[in-house]
Design a protein around this motif. Sequence first.
Motif, PDB file in Angstrom:
ATOM      1  N   THR A 115      -1.064 -66.389  24.018  1.00 22.56           N
ATOM      2  CA  THR A 115      -1.807 -65.160  23.790  1.00 22.56           C
ATOM      3  C   THR A 115      -0.822 -64.015  23.583  1.00 22.56           C
ATOM      4  O   THR A 115       0.120 -63.847  24.348  1.00 22.56           O
ATOM      5  CB  THR A 115      -2.707 -64.839  25.003  1.00 22.56           C
ATOM      6  N   THR A 121       1.501 -67.957  27.865  1.00 18.25           N
ATOM      7  CA  THR A 121       0.956 -69.262  27.503  1.00 18.25           C
ATOM      8  C   THR A 121       0.371 -69.919  28.735  1.00 18.25           C
ATOM      9  O   THR A 121       0.984 -69.917  29.799  1.00 18.25           O
ATOM     10  CB  THR A 121       2.056 -70.173  26.912  1.00 18.25           C
ATOM     11  N   GLU A 174      -5.192 -65.343  20.211  1.00 19.38           N
ATOM     12  CA  GLU A 174      -4.746 -66.508  20.959  1.00 19.38           C
ATOM     13  C   GLU A 174      -4.574 -67.655  19.971  1.00 19.38           C
ATOM     14  O   GLU A 174      -5.383 -67.810  19.051  1.00 19.38           O
ATOM     15  CB  GLU A 174      -5.797 -66.917  21.997  1.00 19.38           C
ATOM     16  N   ASP A 225      -0.256 -60.612  24.143  1.00 18.65           N
ATOM     17  CA  ASP A 225      -0.799 -59.587  25.027  1.00 18.65           C
ATOM     18  C   ASP A 225      -0.565 -58.170  24.508  1.00 18.65           C
ATOM     19  O   ASP A 225      -1.473 -57.339  24.557  1.00 18.65           O
ATOM     20  CB  ASP A 225      -0.181 -59.720  26.424  1.00 18.65           C
TER      21      ASP A 225
END
Length: 141
Positions: free
Chosen positions: A23, A9, A31, A25
């Motif tokens: 987000t 974040t 997002e 990952d």
Amino acid sequence: MATTRQAHTVWEGNLIEGKGVVTFDSSGIGEYDVSWPARSEQPNGKTSPEELIAAAHSSCFSMALSNGLAKAGTPPTKLNTKAEVTFQPGTGITGIHITVEGEVPGLDEDGFVKAAEDAKANCPVSQALTGTTITLSASLA
């Protein structure tokens, strides 16, 4: 083999007026905007830590229940699971309520409730959240 998942974040500003973007990952699924008003008032198109916990808990619980039912010889046709995470500003997360409705051929209501209670106690997300009161409503469709 152990797995590790990642999200991050980026937060800008103070708590009340600031905003952030979380987000995902590991999966790359996107997002999502976060803010204090989305957490403590109305979402208005943004997410919150509590919604993310609800998503994690409902999916983990469903996997645990599906696995337990299958191991008992009564695999489910369908599980519909909702997790509701209650957040009280100034206090924090005050509880989680899981509601599950299942289609499980060959299993009666009592057997389903017992399997759901076991999944509630033993899914990894429930175990990670042991400091929180977790309640359950379970029924067959």
